[in-house]
Motif scaffolding. Structure first.
Motif, PDB file in Angstrom:
ATOM      1  N   GLY A 142       0.675  -1.213   0.066  1.00  0.00           N
ATOM      2  CA  GLY A 142       0.220  -0.175  -0.331  1.00  0.00           C
ATOM      3  C   GLY A 142       0.658   1.218  -0.019  1.00  0.00           C
ATOM      4  O   GLY A 142       1.783   1.321   0.274  1.00  0.00           O
ATOM      5  N   PRO A 143       0.561   2.222  -0.903  1.00  0.00           N
ATOM      6  CA  PRO A 143       1.361   3.374  -0.592  1.00  0.00           C
ATOM      7  C   PRO A 143       1.885   4.042   0.277  1.00  0.00           C
ATOM      8  O   PRO A 143       3.003   5.129   0.363  1.00  0.00           O
ATOM      9  CB  PRO A 143      -0.194   4.620  -1.826  1.00  0.00           C
ATOM     10  CG  PRO A 143      -0.502   3.067  -2.291  1.00  0.00           C
ATOM     11  CD  PRO A 143      -1.066   2.917  -1.093  1.00  0.00           C
ATOM     12  N   LEU A 144       1.130   3.493   1.433  1.00  0.00           N
ATOM     13  CA  LEU A 144       1.295   4.365   3.365  1.00  0.00           C
ATOM     14  C   LEU A 144       2.165   4.174   3.543  1.00  0.00           C
ATOM     15  O   LEU A 144       3.340   4.621   4.414  1.00  0.00           O
ATOM     16  CB  LEU A 144      -0.098   4.555   3.824  1.00  0.00           C
ATOM     17  CG  LEU A 144      -0.284   5.440   5.161  1.00  0.00           C
ATOM     18  CD1 LEU A 144       0.821   6.731   4.956  1.00  0.00           C
ATOM     19  CD2 LEU A 144      -1.189   5.150   5.938  1.00  0.00           C
ATOM     20  N   ASN A 145       2.127   2.760   3.975  1.00  0.00           N
ATOM     21  CA  ASN A 145       3.200   1.624   3.665  1.00  0.00           C
ATOM     22  C   ASN A 145       4.423   2.302   3.492  1.00  0.00           C
ATOM     23  O   ASN A 145       5.470   2.117   3.964  1.00  0.00           O
ATOM     24  CB  ASN A 145       2.792   0.205   4.189  1.00  0.00           C
ATOM     25  CG  ASN A 145       2.728   0.423   5.428  1.00  0.00           C
ATOM     26  OD1 ASN A 145       3.139  -0.143   6.358  1.00  0.00           O
ATOM     27  ND2 ASN A 145       1.179  -0.226   5.256  1.00  0.00           N
ATOM     28  N   ILE A 146       4.389   2.112   2.143  1.00  0.00           N
ATOM     29  CA  ILE A 146       5.703   2.339   0.734  1.00  0.00           C
ATOM     30  C   ILE A 146       6.627   3.584   1.776  1.00  0.00           C
ATOM     31  O   ILE A 146       7.716   3.646   1.556  1.00  0.00           O
ATOM     32  CB  ILE A 146       5.340   2.162  -0.185  1.00  0.00           C
ATOM     33  CG1 ILE A 146       5.049   0.831  -0.654  1.00  0.00           C
ATOM     34  CG2 ILE A 146       6.141   2.796  -0.891  1.00  0.00           C
ATOM     35  CD1 ILE A 146       4.471   0.706  -2.056  1.00  0.00           C
ATOM     36  N   VAL A 147       5.720   4.677   1.584  1.00  0.00           N
ATOM     37  CA  VAL A 147       6.779   6.431   2.356  1.00  0.00           C
ATOM     38  C   VAL A 147       6.786   5.406   3.787  1.00  0.00           C
ATOM     39  O   VAL A 147       7.856   6.483   3.847  1.00  0.00           O
ATOM     40  CB  VAL A 147       4.979   7.294   2.548  1.00  0.00           C
ATOM     41  CG1 VAL A 147       5.488   8.434   2.572  1.00  0.00           C
ATOM     42  CG2 VAL A 147       4.821   7.402   0.940  1.00  0.00           C
ATOM     43  N   LEU A 148       6.329   5.408   4.517  1.00  0.00           N
ATOM     44  CA  LEU A 148       6.213   4.582   6.214  1.00  0.00           C
ATOM     45  C   LEU A 148       8.192   4.248   5.984  1.00  0.00           C
ATOM     46  O   LEU A 148       8.689   4.321   6.746  1.00  0.00           O
ATOM     47  CB  LEU A 148       5.705   5.105   6.606  1.00  0.00           C
ATOM     48  CG  LEU A 148       4.015   4.936   7.164  1.00  0.00           C
ATOM     49  CD1 LEU A 148       2.727   3.978   8.008  1.00  0.00           C
ATOM     50  CD2 LEU A 148       4.696   5.952   7.727  1.00  0.00           C
ATOM     51  N   LEU A 149       8.141   3.542   5.021  1.00  0.00           N
ATOM     52  CA  LEU A 149       9.325   2.743   4.972  1.00  0.00           C
ATOM     53  C   LEU A 149      10.230   2.855   4.430  1.00  0.00           C
ATOM     54  O   LEU A 149      11.719   3.133   5.351  1.00  0.00           O
ATOM     55  CB  LEU A 149       9.189   0.833   4.397  1.00  0.00           C
ATOM     56  CG  LEU A 149       8.187  -0.290   5.158  1.00  0.00           C
ATOM     57  CD1 LEU A 149       7.890  -0.890   3.960  1.00  0.00           C
ATOM     58  CD2 LEU A 149       8.461  -0.596   6.712  1.00  0.00           C
ATOM     59  N   ASN A 150      10.134   4.000   3.149  1.00  0.00           N
ATOM     60  CA  ASN A 150      11.231   4.482   2.850  1.00  0.00           C
ATOM     61  C   ASN A 150      11.582   5.888   3.759  1.00  0.00           C
ATOM     62  O   ASN A 150      12.793   6.288   3.038  1.00  0.00           O
ATOM     63  CB  ASN A 150      10.813   5.388   1.571  1.00  0.00           C
ATOM     64  CG  ASN A 150      10.404   3.614   0.229  1.00  0.00           C
ATOM     65  OD1 ASN A 150      10.825   2.801   0.403  1.00  0.00           O
ATOM     66  ND2 ASN A 150       9.121   3.837  -1.144  1.00  0.00           N
ATOM     67  N   SER A 151      10.723   6.322   4.414  1.00  0.00           N
ATOM     68  CA  SER A 151      11.244   7.580   5.649  1.00  0.00           C
ATOM     69  C   SER A 151      11.470   6.796   6.617  1.00  0.00           C
ATOM     70  O   SER A 151      12.182   7.834   7.166  1.00  0.00           O
ATOM     71  CB  SER A 151       9.705   8.176   5.319  1.00  0.00           C
ATOM     72  OG  SER A 151       8.688   7.499   6.717  1.00  0.00           O
ATOM     73  N   GLY A 152      11.489   5.621   6.727  1.00  0.00           N
ATOM     74  CA  GLY A 152      12.224   4.986   8.343  1.00  0.00           C
ATOM     75  C   GLY A 152      11.843   5.396   9.560  1.00  0.00           C
ATOM     76  O   GLY A 152      12.301   5.279  10.416  1.00  0.00           O
ATOM     77  N   LEU A 153      10.527   5.836   9.503  1.00  0.00           N
ATOM     78  CA  LEU A 153       9.238   5.687  10.142  1.00  0.00           C
ATOM     79  C   LEU A 153       9.480   4.374  11.153  1.00  0.00           C
ATOM     80  O   LEU A 153       9.053   4.365  12.237  1.00  0.00           O
ATOM     81  CB  LEU A 153       8.346   7.077   9.866  1.00  0.00           C
ATOM     82  CG  LEU A 153       8.705   8.031   9.544  1.00  0.00           C
ATOM     83  CD1 LEU A 153       7.070   9.052   8.839  1.00  0.00           C
ATOM     84  CD2 LEU A 153       9.075   8.896  10.811  1.00  0.00           C
TER      85      LEU A 153
END
Length: 309
Positions: A142-153
């Motif tokens: 999912g887009p939200l998880n991709i953003v969270l993973l790539n940002s290191g959060l």
């Protein structure tokens, strides 16, 4: 010719005199009667029956369905979920919308664009929002998880809708986002009633923005706050379409609200229990009416206090 005093006319004559009013009201009366009043009365009767919906008539069991409800942990779980959803979602939606309204009530570039952007989710069907958000929050791409993973959060994907302790809060956030625009419109309309002269006078007296808000704006918004909150509470109990497409009441009944419980008992059980589901709906309806009466008493007390009665 002098007109007759309406009090001198008999009831049949008054009805005949106003016949066209009743003619134009008739379609609305028929529709409300057929699709609102009759279903409510029928549900009250069904709640006293043991009926699966297939037989012509169910067995009269009196208050047995209500007694079973009191012992049903899944019913109380759905009742609790509904209350938790309402307690969390209503203050968030009302509060965030008020903050945004205070900002968007000012004149600055692109203010109408921001208002439109916030209102856009409102015009989208709640069922469609549920389907789309399942993809957005999907833990396996999912887009939200991709953003969270790539940002290191986060170090691993978050299953927003699959974790029992997180799913209901995720649903609250989605519901608030979806309907935020409606409450924003309410607040923007309420802010138009604030006298500009009073705000300008306070500013000349040296009051800062926070002082003007707490001493002028907020007190004058009190009646609107009560009404907006009441409307939002009512809307917070009607989340069937969003919750059904978003989680279906799962995982492990963690997001099963009253609407889903009634639907599951009536249509998804191996043996449909329309009488039992009707009892659940009527019981919750009575509880909600009691809550509305309490809110009405609070509104009346506030209004009487403001008018000095």
């Amino acid at each position: 010719m002098s007109m007759s005093d309406p009090r001198e006319l008999s009831l049949p004559r008054q009805i005949w005199r106003d016949r066209w009013i009743y003619v134009f009201l008739l379609p609305t009366i028929l529709l409300v009667g057929a699709f609102t009043i009759y279903p409510v009365l029928a549900s009250v009767w069904f709640s006293l029956l043991d009926w699966n919906g297939f037989s012509r008539a169910g067995d009269f069991v009196g208050l047995d369905n209500y007694a079973e409800l009191m012992r049903d942990p899944l019913f109380w779980n759905s009742f609790r979920n509904t209350m938790v959803f309402m307690v969390l979602a209503v203050p968030l939606r009302v509060g965030i919308a008020l903050l945004l309204a205070l900002v968007l009530n000012q004149a600055f570039p692109l203010v109408r664009v921001f208002r439109t952007a916030i209102f856009l989710p409102v015009v989208t069907t709640a069922a469609i929002v549920g389907v789309v958000m399942r993809y957005v929050l999907d833990p396996t791409g999912g887009p939200l998880n991709i953003v969270l993973l790539n940002s290191g959060l986060v170090s691993q994907p978050v299953n927003f809708l699959g974790q029992a302790g997180l799913a209901l809060y995720s649903a609250v956030g989605i519901w608030v986002w979806k309907w935020l625009g409606v409450t924003l419109i309410y607040w923007l309309a309420a802010l138009q009633t604030i006298p500009v002269d009073a705000l300008e006078a306070a500013e000349l007296d040296g009051a800062n923005a926070w002082q003007r808000f707490t001493t002028i704006t907020l007190p004058l918004l009190t009646p609107f706050t009560i009404i907006i909150t009441l409307i939002t509470v009512i809307e917070a109990t009607n989340v069937f379409d969003l919750m059904l497409t978003l989680t279906g009441g799962g995982p492990f009944y963690a997001t099963e609200v009253i609407d889903i419980f009634v639907y599951r008992q009536a249509f998804l059980s191996s043996v449909p229990r329309l009488g039992y589901s009707s009892a659940a709906a009527i019981f919750f309806g009575v509880c909600f009416i009691a809550l509305a009466l309490v809110q009405l008493a609070v509104v009346t007390r506030v209004r009487n206090g403001r008018s000095g009665k």
